[in-house]
Write an enzyme that holds these catalytic residues in place. Structure first.
Site, PDB file in Angstrom:
ATOM      1  N   LEU A  27       0.840  -1.202   0.000  1.00  0.00           N
ATOM      2  CA  LEU A  27       0.000   0.000   0.000  1.00  0.00           C
ATOM      3  C   LEU A  27       0.867   1.242   0.000  1.00  0.00           C
ATOM      4  O   LEU A  27       1.954   1.249   0.594  1.00  0.00           O
ATOM      5  CB  LEU A  27      -0.863   0.021   1.264  1.00  0.00           C
ATOM      6  CG  LEU A  27      -1.951  -1.039   1.397  1.00  0.00           C
ATOM      7  CD1 LEU A  27      -2.505  -1.048   2.805  1.00  0.00           C
ATOM      8  CD2 LEU A  27      -3.064  -0.764   0.400  1.00  0.00           C
ATOM      9  N   LYS A  73      -4.656  -0.889  10.747  1.00  0.00           N
ATOM     10  CA  LYS A  73      -3.625  -1.667  10.044  1.00  0.00           C
ATOM     11  C   LYS A  73      -2.799  -2.457  11.060  1.00  0.00           C
ATOM     12  O   LYS A  73      -1.973  -1.898  11.767  1.00  0.00           O
ATOM     13  CB  LYS A  73      -2.729  -0.724   9.243  1.00  0.00           C
ATOM     14  CG  LYS A  73      -1.712  -1.422   8.401  1.00  0.00           C
ATOM     15  CD  LYS A  73      -1.014  -0.417   7.486  1.00  0.00           C
ATOM     16  CE  LYS A  73       0.007  -1.088   6.591  1.00  0.00           C
ATOM     17  NZ  LYS A  73       1.146  -1.615   7.300  1.00  0.00           N
ATOM     18  N   CYS A 116      31.269  19.396  -4.976  1.00  0.00           N
ATOM     19  CA  CYS A 116      31.094  17.988  -4.617  1.00  0.00           C
ATOM     20  C   CYS A 116      32.473  17.469  -4.189  1.00  0.00           C
ATOM     21  O   CYS A 116      33.489  17.972  -4.689  1.00  0.00           O
ATOM     22  CB  CYS A 116      30.592  17.238  -5.855  1.00  0.00           C
ATOM     23  SG  CYS A 116      30.497  15.457  -5.628  1.00  0.00           S
ATOM     24  N   CYS A 169      31.913  10.939 -11.261  1.00  0.00           N
ATOM     25  CA  CYS A 169      31.952  11.249  -9.836  1.00  0.00           C
ATOM     26  C   CYS A 169      31.840   9.911  -9.092  1.00  0.00           C
ATOM     27  O   CYS A 169      30.861   9.187  -9.240  1.00  0.00           O
ATOM     28  CB  CYS A 169      30.797  12.173  -9.455  1.00  0.00           C
ATOM     29  SG  CYS A 169      30.545  12.292  -7.679  1.00  0.00           S
TER      30      CYS A 169
HETATM   31  S1  IVH Z   1      -5.046  -4.574   2.201  1.00  0.00           S
HETATM   32  C1  IVH Z   1      -3.916  -4.203  -2.055  1.00  0.00           C
HETATM   33  N1  IVH Z   1      -5.904  -4.318   4.624  1.00  0.00           N
HETATM   34  O1  IVH Z   1      -0.443  -3.862   5.183  1.00  0.00           O
HETATM   35  C2  IVH Z   1      -4.314  -4.369  -0.662  1.00  0.00           C
HETATM   36  N2  IVH Z   1      -3.561  -4.666   4.315  1.00  0.00           N
HETATM   37  O2  IVH Z   1       1.313  -2.336   3.155  1.00  0.00           O
HETATM   38  C3  IVH Z   1      -3.189  -4.673   0.249  1.00  0.00           C
HETATM   39  N3  IVH Z   1      -2.267  -4.789   6.384  1.00  0.00           N
HETATM   40  O3  IVH Z   1       0.911  -6.423   3.211  1.00  0.00           O
HETATM   41  C4  IVH Z   1      -3.540  -5.176   1.568  1.00  0.00           C
HETATM   42  N4  IVH Z   1      -3.970  -4.506   7.760  1.00  0.00           N
HETATM   43  O4  IVH Z   1       0.300  -6.961   5.623  1.00  0.00           O
HETATM   44  C5  IVH Z   1      -4.816  -4.508   3.848  1.00  0.00           C
HETATM   45  N5  IVH Z   1      -6.816  -4.084   6.708  1.00  0.00           N
HETATM   46  C6  IVH Z   1      -5.763  -4.275   5.957  1.00  0.00           C
HETATM   47  C7  IVH Z   1      -4.464  -4.458   6.493  1.00  0.00           C
HETATM   48  C8  IVH Z   1      -3.381  -4.643   5.626  1.00  0.00           C
HETATM   49  C9  IVH Z   1      -2.664  -4.703   7.673  1.00  0.00           C
HETATM   50  C10 IVH Z   1      -0.887  -4.973   5.918  1.00  0.00           C
HETATM   51  C11 IVH Z   1      -0.669  -6.163   5.013  1.00  0.00           C
HETATM   52  C12 IVH Z   1      -0.107  -5.619   3.742  1.00  0.00           C
HETATM   53  C13 IVH Z   1       0.424  -4.284   4.171  1.00  0.00           C
HETATM   54  C14 IVH Z   1       0.367  -3.301   3.032  1.00  0.00           C
END
Ligand code: IVH
Length: 675
Positions: A84, A119, A403, A433
């Site tokens: 994300l 998250k 530099c 460089c």
């Molecule tokens: S959605 C495309 N939902 O965050 C959608 N991820 O940086 C990707 N994660 O690898 C995942 N809570 O480990 C999603 N409610 C949630 C989440 C979540 C934690 C983590 C997951 C993913 C990471 C993305």
């Protein structure tokens, strides 16, 4: 390699493993680091996989009961597991929403409903169910392929093994997070640094019985491949997950409007310390699946979701010194060397000061007491100075105009803002460089570029100092005899490196372009260029053909990128590097994206404003259906799509060239769609 050589290599590996095991298990005296040990095991297994006749009773595929093994079978994800994008502020969120409304061609006031989900900071996993039965469980891995950890995941009570609900899809990959509750972590504190490590460590035990002993939890939040899923939005899907027997986060909420997202975020942040699991932010997902589909993906993250990270951890420290670091693009970045402090569990001793203007604006001096912030994975930075604590001995920092390579630095003039950049740069003259060159090499081998296993930044530095590598092609012509004799190396490590390097001699055109480290050509632009050129030879011929301006036909490539690409090709050294790399590499042609779509061999150009659909979305639609987009009317154009207030000149030129002129409805009809 001949059969004899392979056998010799294999026997050597096995013998080393035997020695290491003996020393580790019987004498408690490890001869190599954990990562070297694991790499050796992986190499043995890889060889066995490749050459079926290789067998040994001392192979890790037969030996059990030793160190927790990280050797799991790798399997592809049918739908990639993406990451994300991050947001840290209200401004970031406003921009996130703006990009969405622009893409969907909606007015700013258009209300988007988001599913806001705390998250959890754990390890993601993908569970494949076929006819309600858990068939397979994979780790995220690199997002494209994960490790088969089915047996370990099966030990988790929160993961249903069989689902009888009538409305459960025929086939689905349920995705979510494996984690450990803070209260359970208390008993594991001696073994692991934090709950996340504890979850990851226990999940990857070779023996599932060991995993079972750890109280791992699972919360579901998304899906990958599916057949027969009957849900049209995320919130509904979460409710379904509940009804099927999965745990979902009780703090998940449906929210619209950035202001309300912030309100919810603040409330969750307040609750954070009382929760029994670690969270590091809130994920916002556009709720409507149809909109998600339209929005699609950028590089390896969805356009329709973002992770709003909790504000960083801050701490106060003292600036001991200020050093200048030179980046791959020649940027001179001042870095404060601070008295080491622990910020949110991480020892921090460097903090960026961004640029010269920032030092002046904040009046930062050597010896000052400063507040340092560490937000997510971003490099720690100095946010403010405590003037009251300033000592008489504090020293102003004079920003160097040269530099360390001796060249005068420059500040670029930005034609759009009509201002000089804040960043001072050493003009890139192509590997002249030393500092830029080293950074370019680090980029070349980095994860998203050549991704050479075991070839990290430190090795680049070391090999550079030893004159083993100066230019990218040198990486593929290493003198392993010399390397073997280096301090801390040896035959095994040198062989391992050779194996990793050789393995990466095949590369996709997209990764290759990215690895060249051309300024302003990141992952997304590299992908666009790779699709445009199709083959390495066409890319290489660019200076000969001198048709740079055609690149402007690629939607997404603008003047800035064009200038940068021209700059790159104007240097002889870069052309030489391309030639040399051509000799040692196998650069694969770009895979055509769906070459059998409805718009195959057809090119399009839009003029005027379309209804309810943005240019970016039209472009994605065309490309998804094997068509191409161009940016001017020429003989190469097949269809001119006209919207409101089209450019008359474009219409006239199209008429003159007898190009078909169509409106939005006619275009959508070509795709069997209606507006
Ligand atoms: S959605 C495309 N939902 O965050 C959608 N991820 O940086 C990707 N994660 O690898 C995942 N809570 O480990 C999603 N409610 C949630 C989440 C979540 C934690 C983590 C997951 C993913 C990471 C993305």
């Amino acid at each position: 390699m001949k059969k004899k050589e392979i056998e010799k290599k294999y026997k050597g590996y096995i013998e080393n493993l035997r020695k290491y095991n003996l020393s580790y298990f019987d004498k408690s005296d490890p001869l190599v680091s954990d990562s070297d040990y694991d790499k050796l095991k992986r190499d043995i297994l890889d060889l066995e996989k490749q050459y079926k006749y290789l067998k040994s009773n001392n192979s890790p595929s037969i030996l059990i009961g030793h160190k927790p093994s990280k050797n799991f079978k790798k399997l592809p994800h049918r739908v990639p597991m993406l990451s994300l994008g991050n947001a840290f502020s209200e401004e970031d969120l406003i921009n996130f929403e703006k990009k969405i409304t622009n893409f969907l061609s909606k007015n700013e006031g258009y209300e988007i409903s988001y599913c806001a989900e705390p998250k959890i900071d754990g390890i993601s996993a993908s569970l494949t169910y076929v006819n309600g039965v858990l068939e397979k469980g994979l780790s995220r891995g690199d997002g494209k392929e994960g490790e088969d950890i089915t047996r370990n995941l099966s030990t988790i009570k929160d993961i249903p093994k069989k689902i009888l609900s009538k409305n459960f899809p025929e086939e689905i990959d349920i995705r979510g997070e494996v984690f450990i509750q803070n209260s359970d972590f208390e008993n594991l504190k001696d073994k692991f640094a934090n709950p996340r490590n504890a979850a990851s460590g226990s999940l990857r035990q070779k023996n599932p019985e060991d995993t079972k002993k750890i109280p791992l939890k699972f919360i579901a939040y998304t899906f990958g491949f599916e057949k027969g899923l009957n849900a049209d939005n995320q919130f509904d899907y979460l409710k379904k997950l509940d009804s099927w027997g999965f745990k979902t986060n009780p703090l998940n909420k449906l929210i619209s409007g950035v202001k309300n997202l912030i309100k919810n975020y603040n409330e969750i942040e307040k609750k954070r310390s009382n929760l029994d699991f670690d969270i590091d932010g809130v994920v916002y997902k556009v709720n409507d699946f149809n909109l998600q589909k339209r929005l699609g993906y950028v590089a390896n993250a969805p356009r329709w979701a973002v992770a709003h990270k909790f504000s960083s951890n801050k701490a106060v420290s003292e600036i001991k010194d200020i050093e200048i670091q030179i980046g791959r693009t020649g940027a001179l970045t001042p870095v404060a060397k601070i008295k080491p402090i622990n910020i949110g569990g991480v020892q921090v001793s460097n903090a960026t000061l961004h640029n010269e203007d920032e030092i002046i604006r904040k009046d930062i001096r050597i010896g000052d007491t400063v507040t340092v912030e560490r937000a997510g994975d971003v490099i720690p930075h100095v946010i403010s100075v405590d003037i009251l604590k300033r000592k008489n001995t504090s020293k102003k920092f004079i920003f160097p105009k040269k530099c360390p390579c001796g060249y005068e630095t420059i500040k670029d003039f930005n034609k759009i803002t009509k201002k000089f950049d804040a960043v001072r740069r050493c003009p890139d003259r192509g590997f002249e460089c030393n500092r830029i060159a080293k950074e370019k090499l680090k980029h070349f081998v980095s994860k998203e570029a050549f991704n050479i296993d075991g070839f990290g930044k430190k090795i680049v530095e070391k090999f550079w100092e030893l004159n083993l590598i100066k230019l990218p092609q040198d990486i593929f012509k290493l003198d392993y005899g010399k390397i073997e004799k280096l301090d801390g190396w040896g035959k095994l490590s040198a062989d391992n490196l050779r194996y990793s390097v050789d393995e990466k001699k095949q590369i996709s055109l997209e990764r290759f372009i990215y690895s060249l480290g051309i300024r302003h050509i990141g992952l997304e632009n590299a992908k666009l260029l790779s699709r445009y050129f199709g083959s390495f030879q066409k890319l290489k011929n660019l200076p000969k053909k001198n048709n740079y301006n055609d690149l402007l036909n690629i939607d997404g490539i603008g003047e800035t990128q064009l200038v940068s690409i021209k700059n790159f090709f104007s240097k002889d050294i870069n052309l030489k590097i391309l030639n040399e790399l051509d000799k040692v590499l196998n650069i694969k042609n770009a895979k055509a994206v769906n070459t059998r779509g409805l718009l195959k061999d057809k090119s399009f150009l839009v003029t005027g404003k379309l209804n309810n659909i943005s240019r970016a979305e039209v472009k994605s639609l065309i490309e998804e259906n094997s068509g191409t987009t161009v940016s001017s009317v020429s003989k190469k154009l097949n269809y001119l799509i006209t919207g409101e207030k089209p450019t008359k000149k474009k219409i006239n030129s199209a008429k003159a060239l007898k190009i078909k002129i169509i409106d939005q409805d006619e275009f959508l009809k070509m795709l069997n769609k209606t507006s």
